[in-house]
Design a protein around this motif. Structure first.
Motif, short mmCIF file in Angstrom:
data_model
loop_
_atom_site.label_atom_id
_atom_site.label_comp_id
_atom_site.label_asym_id
_atom_site.label_seq_id
_atom_site.Cartn_x
_atom_site.Cartn_y
_atom_site.Cartn_z
N ASP A 1 0.83 -1.20 0.00
CA ASP A 1 0.00 0.00 0.00
C ASP A 1 0.87 1.25 0.00
O ASP A 1 1.90 1.32 0.68
N ILE A 2 0.46 2.25 -0.77
CA ILE A 2 1.14 3.54 -0.80
C ILE A 2 0.51 4.43 0.27
O ILE A 2 -0.71 4.57 0.33
N ASP A 3 1.35 5.01 1.09
CA ASP A 3 0.86 5.93 2.12
C ASP A 3 0.79 7.33 1.51
O ASP A 3 1.74 8.09 1.54
N GLU A 4 -0.36 7.64 0.91
CA GLU A 4 -0.52 8.94 0.26
C GLU A 4 -0.36 10.09 1.24
O GLU A 4 0.06 11.18 0.87
N GLU B 1 3.36 10.72 1.45
CA GLU B 1 4.02 11.08 0.21
C GLU B 1 3.43 12.32 -0.44
O GLU B 1 4.06 12.93 -1.29
N GLN B 2 2.21 12.68 -0.10
CA GLN B 2 1.58 13.84 -0.72
C GLN B 2 1.30 14.89 0.36
O GLN B 2 0.26 14.86 1.01
N GLY C 1 0.04 17.95 2.10
CA GLY C 1 -1.12 18.79 1.81
C GLY C 1 -2.20 18.08 1.03
O GLY C 1 -3.00 18.72 0.33
N ALA C 2 -2.23 16.72 1.09
CA ALA C 2 -3.28 16.00 0.37
C ALA C 2 -4.66 16.44 0.85
O ALA C 2 -5.61 16.47 0.07
N CYS C 3 -4.75 16.77 2.11
CA CYS C 3 -6.00 17.31 2.65
C CYS C 3 -5.78 18.79 2.96
O CYS C 3 -4.66 19.24 3.22
N GLY C 4 -6.82 19.56 2.94
CA GLY C 4 -6.73 21.00 3.15
C GLY C 4 -6.42 21.36 4.59
O GLY C 4 -6.13 20.51 5.44
N SER C 5 -6.52 22.63 4.88
CA SER C 5 -6.26 23.12 6.23
C SER C 5 -7.35 22.63 7.16
O SER C 5 -8.49 22.36 6.76
#
Length: 1217
Positions: free
Chosen positions: A694-697, A700-701, A703-707
């Motif tokens: 599984d990739i831990d987004e 690795e990303q 700011g994948a979710c906003g503030s």
């Protein structure tokens, strides 16, 4: 042409003798003998035959009644109003070639084998007509308008009727009547004229298509001719009966028999199948001497999505309209087009224009006022799809790496889960009593790259379970949905997106038993699981109990047309009966299988229809089993879909299509030439295809979710969650601050009396109420003590002593008793004496049990009263009590908690506590329980493996019985509570009824009881280890109870409640008495709780405060072990370490509680959320010793230990007495 105010008009028909087989016949009718009832939505005077034509009565005499005495064709029979511009009614005869061809196409769609060539068509359109309201105006109906059409097509030998309903549906389904009968539902159907005799009237046969608001509401979504909103009936041939189209109606009526009377007299769905009715004759004063006659009417079977309403009426789930309104499905409307119509469910009522007098001869052309585009419908598509506009609407399509119809998309190669409910009423063999079941769970797990579906249906009685084994296709539809696709072919999910209805008829050859199966697939829910509802009714041949059933591999052809897929086949199965005298007999059975699958498709994008019209489903490796102990029915099969084949070696033998590849379960198998293939990890996973991780987004990303949001990694994807104090806005993405109301009870800003006299009860928002405590009176803001002694509560021969909020009674000199009962010179046992007897002869208030070492026994004085100082003989703890034996807060004291009581002598360093061998950690990971061996204070990670794997369950809480070596767990998908032996064997469900969402579970190894929390029913319960003698401990003062632990030696119970408004940790005795709040300040989301039996420390993890904390329940003060943890769920202890599960890290994390440092973590190979965790001790902790007997007096250090205890005991005597 309004009801009651407009003038009637003459209707001239040519070729109106619809049932005449002798040829055309012209009928010119007068207004009341044969007219189109514009104010009712029906044709009157059918059939136009001089021998049986009855004139319509006044509308007041027949509205709201069916059948009527005159011949009628009613596409919508209700009291309508066309005055003052409230709509119009048009009619005409047309014999142009394109109109005749249109009518012929629709008739042949419903009757494909009919050789029908119409020579004339009559068209009637009710356009934007209003409901009659009467004197009292109903504002809800004021703006409602209906548009619908009826078409009669005739040839020299037969006639047909076509009813058409607009794609946006009807806007009202009932109307008021001039008879002041209130609101009357409209009626859709046919009625033949009655026959008049001298003294009575014999009604003609009739057909009811729809007669209630729910069925009328769904006319535009349903059909009996394969096209939504289109209904076709044969009304004139050599037969006198109405024959509905059956292309989409594979469910023929069951033939009534004496045994099936109860079944056939009560239709499976409203107005479904054929029913025998006995009309009541209208008689005069002269008695009838003729025998009653039976009139059969055939109710057309509602095809496509008809059963949504009737099925959900009995299940209590939303109707079709609310179902589509609340689900965010695409609503691509049909373009301005000729009738036929096809569309996705609409967003709301739209005005429909009907161009009735088009000179081109087109019969129907609809168009809506609002153009449906991606700009205002993008939310209808999946987040993994793109939206594309077309001239007449929009369509959704899944992006690369995902499969589906655009509205619903799943990652290629990713395993899928299907959850739902099953209900049924089945007769078995010749048994006249049916087996009924409701709310039965269905769970399915699908390995997509193998096309293999595992389906389990629980709680099927043994009387039926074995006889359902041949019906593997109950779960086979799930296999079709996720069948391995050969190049250029599509499985069910790619076509339907998991949103469709399936109607099936199974006819067993031999005795002609029939079963009707109806299933509704409702797409993907918020948990990423597909949802299904199933209903079955009919009769099956009996399969002997204990028999096994074998089904050979088979193929089945699926034929697709506009929004409808059909298939039929004959299947065989072999039954092997249980051995008798060493011989097992076998026999072969067979049944015919017919099914229709109806769904919505986007008509604007021709590329979406690229799959061949006929595809072949190949099914092999079929496994069927019924477990009589668990009452679970299991089906498993492998599925692939491709071209029609004779089975010879071709592309269909590629390992990708046969499931013989070695790709990871989270990978896609890509077929190459010949037998070559490659493996490619699914989206959200990384690896070589043979092994995928599984990739831990979230990592690795950035700011994948906003503030104001946190990222939660999940298998193959991730989810954003708002932080505390924030919630998602209407767009579902932005986190906005929550405006909390003030809980004055919690903040202490209320106006209630002091806590010793009153309590503050929070009622939501910023409101609260004040109530006086028992023993006090007043309005809650000012409370006064009640003098119970004035009420004569004590025995006449006893003294009464009033105390604040209470009182006590004591027998006078010369009398014995507890003050409530006093006997002169007799012996009456006091409360203390009675409790002591119970303790010596039982294990508590609830359940009888043997006396065990470590059990608390109350001490009474010579008069039977409680000794002011009570002590626990096994632990050395002592405390003060009041006259009633209740512990006085803050008086409990005991020995040092640095070492377990069994260790006598100098203190042992906590980090070197001797640990018994063979101890493990057990933790839940969705559908399985894994274990990690412990080696000293370290996790032996290479020895970790799954202990139990149940893919169709969601396991939350885990508990361990150290005496019987059994593991217990809670399952919220069932819901249920089960157990299994660590020595092997099948899991056993011990509790499966009256559960909502069982989460935390705790086990008392001394008392042999289990305790659990239910966060849906908001209660805490207790039962024996086998589920017997179940009792509710608490069902008040709980909002979200979750974790629960026990201290069997001291008889205490602890639990958490993560109520966001007032989180708390509570405690009580194990019999439910002495309940009190232990911790209520500075808590957020206390998810996990553990009690260490050696150090007597109570520890918890909090996903709100992000902390792990500990305390001694008998002392004030808390200690923060670690802060800044991510999202803990469960926690357990062993030695110097605490172990907790973390949702963000998908790991078990070890923390040294002595130095407050994380020292290790373990991440399972397959990453997903971890839930409850517990310690499986090799030896039971505590309770197996008696402290005083264990002290060797020859040891000087031990003598000191005893002296310390005696000193503390003396101190308590001074304090209490």
């Amino acid at each position: 042409m309004s009801q009651g105010t407009g003038s009637p008009f003459s209707c001239v028909w040519t070729e109106v003798d619809w049932r005449s087989a002798s040829g055309p016949f012209s009928c010119t009718s007068e207004p009341k003998s044969q007219q189109m009832q514009s104010g009712t939505g029906c044709w009157a005077g059918w059939p136009c035959s001089p021998s049986c034509l009855n004139e319509p009565k006044n509308e007041e005499n027949y509205l709201g009644q069916f059948p009527v005495s005159f011949g009628a064709i009613a596409p919508f029979m209700a009291d309508l109003d066309t005055t003052d511009g409230r709509g119009s009614v048009y009619y005409r005869e047309d014999s142009s070639s394109d109109v005749l061809q249109l009518a012929s196409d629709y008739i042949k769609g419903g009757f494909p084998e009919a050789a029908f060539d119409p020579s004339s068509v009559v068209i009637v359109t009710w356009k934007l007509v209003a409901p009659y309201q009467g004197p009292g105006e109903d504002l809800t109906l004021e703006e409602k308008r209906n548009t619908f059409q009826a078409v009669l097509a005739s040839s020299d030998s037969s006639s047909y009727a076509i009813f058409l309903y607009p794609e946006d549906g009807l806007q009202f389904y009932s109307a008021y009547s001039k008879n002041n009968d209130g609101k009357i539902p409209a009626m859709v159907g046919f009625s033949q004229a009655s026959t008049n005799y001298y003294f009575w009237e014999n009604p003609g046969s009739y057909n009811v298509i729809a007669n209630d608001e729910d069925s009328i509401r769904n006319l535009h979504k349903s059909s009996n001719a394969g096209r939504q909103g289109v209904w076709v009936f044969e009304i004139g041939s050599s037969s006198d009966t109405i024959v509905p189209a059956k292309v989409s109606n594979v469910l023929a009526s069951l033939e009534p028999s004496e045994e099936d009377q109860e079944l056939t007299s009560k239709p499976f769905m409203s107005d479904y199948g054929s029913t025998e009715i006995r009309p009541q004759y209208v008689t005069s004063s002269t008695d009838s001497t003729e025998e009653d006659q039976h009139v059969t009417y055939s109710v057309p079977q509602l095809a496509v999505e008809d059963f949504i309403t009737s099925y959900q009426d009995v299940t209590g789930t939303p109707s079709t309209e609310s179902f589509y309104r609340h689900r965010e499905f695409p609503t691509a409307k049909a373009p301005p087009r000729q009738f036929p119509a096809q569309q996705f469910p609409p967003q709301g009522p739209q005005v429909i224009d009907v161009e009735e007098f088009d000179e081109t001869g087109i019969v129907f052309r609809y168009h809506t006022d609002v153009q449906q585009t991606c700009a205002n419908n993008r939310h209808q598509c999946s987040v993994h799809a793109i939206c594309k506009d077309y001239p007449n609407g929009f369509c959704c399509s899944c992006i690369a790496g995902y499969k589906g119809n655009g509205r619903q998309c799943v990652a290629e190669g990713s395993p899928q889960r299907v959850n739902g409910k099953v209900k049924g009423r089945i007769f078995v063999g010749n048994n006249p009593v049916p087996v009924t079941f409701e709310n039965t769970d269905l769970h399915s797990y699908v390995v997509m790259n193998h096309g293999r579906a595992y389906t389990a249906i629980s709680t099927i009685p043994e009387a039926l379970g074995y006889s359902l084994l041949p019906l593997a296709s109950i779960g086979g539809v799930i296999g079709w949905m996720f069948a391995v696709e050969q190049q250029g072919y599509k499985n069910g999910f790619s076509i339907t997106g998991g949103e469709f209805t399936r109607q099936t008829e199974v006819t067993f050859l031999g005795n002609n038993e029939k079963v009707v199966i109806k299933q509704k697939f409702s797409g993907i829910d918020e948990h990423g699981h597909l949802t299904i509802s199933t209903e079955m009714e009919g009769r099956v041949p009996e399969v002997p109990a204990g028999a096994s059933v074998h089904i050979e591999p088979y193929t089945e052809l699926y034929h697709a047309s506009s929004s409808v897929i059909t298939s039929s086949s004959t299947r065989e199965y072999t039954v092997t009966e249980p051995e008798r005298d060493g011989v097992a007999s076998t026999y072969t059975g067979a049944y015919q299988w017919r099914q229709t699958i109806s769904f919505d498709e986007c008509i604007h994008d021709d590329t979406l229809h690229a799959a061949p019209a006929t595809q072949q489903l190949s099914v092999d490796s079929i496994f069927v089993l019924y477990n009589r102990d668990e009452q679970i029915l299991r089906y498993a099969m492998s599925n692939s879909i491709g071209p029609i084949s004779d089975g010879s070696a071709d592309i269909s033998r590629n390992p990708c299509y046969t499931g013989t590849h070695n790709c990871d379960t989270n990978a896609v198998c890509r077929a190459g030439s010949g037998n070559r293939f490659s493996c490619e990890c699914s989206i959200g996973f990384r690896g070589d295809g043979n092994v995928c991780y599984d990739i831990d987004e979230c990592s690795e990303q950035a700011g994948a979710c906003g503030s104001n949001a946190v990222c939660n990694n999940q298998p193959g994807t991730y989810r954003c969650e708002c932080v505390d104090g924030y919630q998602f806005a209407a767009d579902g993405r932005t986190c906005v601050a929550v405006e909390y109301a003030v809980n004055h009870c919690q903040t202490g800003t209320h106006g209630c009396d002091i806590p010793q006299r009153a309590q503050c009860v929070y009622t939501g928002g910023s409101a609260y109420v004040c109530t006086c405590l028992p023993g006090f009176s007043g309005d809650g803001r000012a409370c006064e003590d009640i003098d119970e002694c004035q009420q004569g509560r004590c025995h006449p021969d006893a003294f009464c002593y009033n105390t604040p909020g209470s009182f006590s009674c004591q027998c006078k000199a010369g009398y014995r008793g507890d003050g409530f009962q006093c006997v002169l010179g007799g012996v009456v046992k006091t409360k203390c004496q009675r409790e002591k007897e119970v303790a010596l002869g039982s294990g508590g208030t609830f359940f009888q049990r043997e006396i065990r070492v470590g059990q608390f026994i109350p001490q009474c004085d010579e008069h039977g009263n409680y000794v002011p100082t009570q002590c626990h003989g096994s632990t050395g703890y002592c405390w003060c009590v009041d006259r009633d034996g209740n512990e006085i807060d803050g008086t409990r004291s005991g020995l040092s908690t640095a070492a377990p009581p069994v260790v006598i002598g100098p203190s042992v360093r906590p980090d070197t506590i001797p640990l018994p061998p063979g101890t493990h950690l057990l933790f839940a990971q969705s559908g399985k329980i894994e274990h990690v061996p412990l080696e000293g204070n370290s996790m032996k990670k290479n020895g970790a493996k799954a202990l139990l794997h149940i893919p169709d369950k969601v396991i939350i809480g885990v508990a361990y019985d150290c005496m019987d070596k059994m593991v217990y767990w809670t399952d919220i998908s069932g819901p249920s509570i089960s157990r299994a032996s660590l020595h092997g064997g099948e899991p056993t469900t011990i509790i499966r009824t009256d559960l909502g969402s069982p989460e935390g579970i705790a086990l008392d190894h001394l008392g042999r009881n289990i305790f659990w929390t239910d966060s849906q029913l908001d209660r805490i319960e207790v039962a024996r280890l086998d589920g017997r003698q179940r009792r509710i401990l608490f069902d008040t003062g709980l909002v979200n109870p979750r974790a629960i632990v026990v201290d069997p030696v001291r008889g205490n119970l602890y639990w958490t409640d993560w109520n966001r408004e007032a989180p708390k940790i509570e405690t009580s005795y194990m019999d439910g008495t002495n309940r009190r709040i232990l911790v209520k300040d500075d808590l957020g989301l206390p998810n996990g709780l553990t009690f260490d039996p050696y150090s007597s420390m109570l520890c918890w993890v909090d996903a709100g405060t992000k902390r792990l904390e500990c305390m001694n329940p008998n002392q004030l003060g808390r200690r923060k072990i670690v802060e800044g943890i991510q999202y803990p769920f469960g926690v357990t202890s062993y030695g110097k370490n605490l172990y907790y599960t973390d949702w963000r890290r998908d790991a078990v994390v070890a923390v040294d509680r002595m130095v407050s440092v994380e020292n290790d973590n373990f991440q399972p190979h397959k990453r997903s959320r971890l839930y409850g965790i517990t310690t499986a001790f090799a030896q039971c902790p505590g309770g197996n010793f008696t402290l005083w007997e264990a002290i060797p007096l020859s040891s000087s250090s031990t003598i000191l230990f005893k002296l310390l205890l005696l000193e503390e005991f003396s101190f308590l005597l001074l304090l209490c007495g």
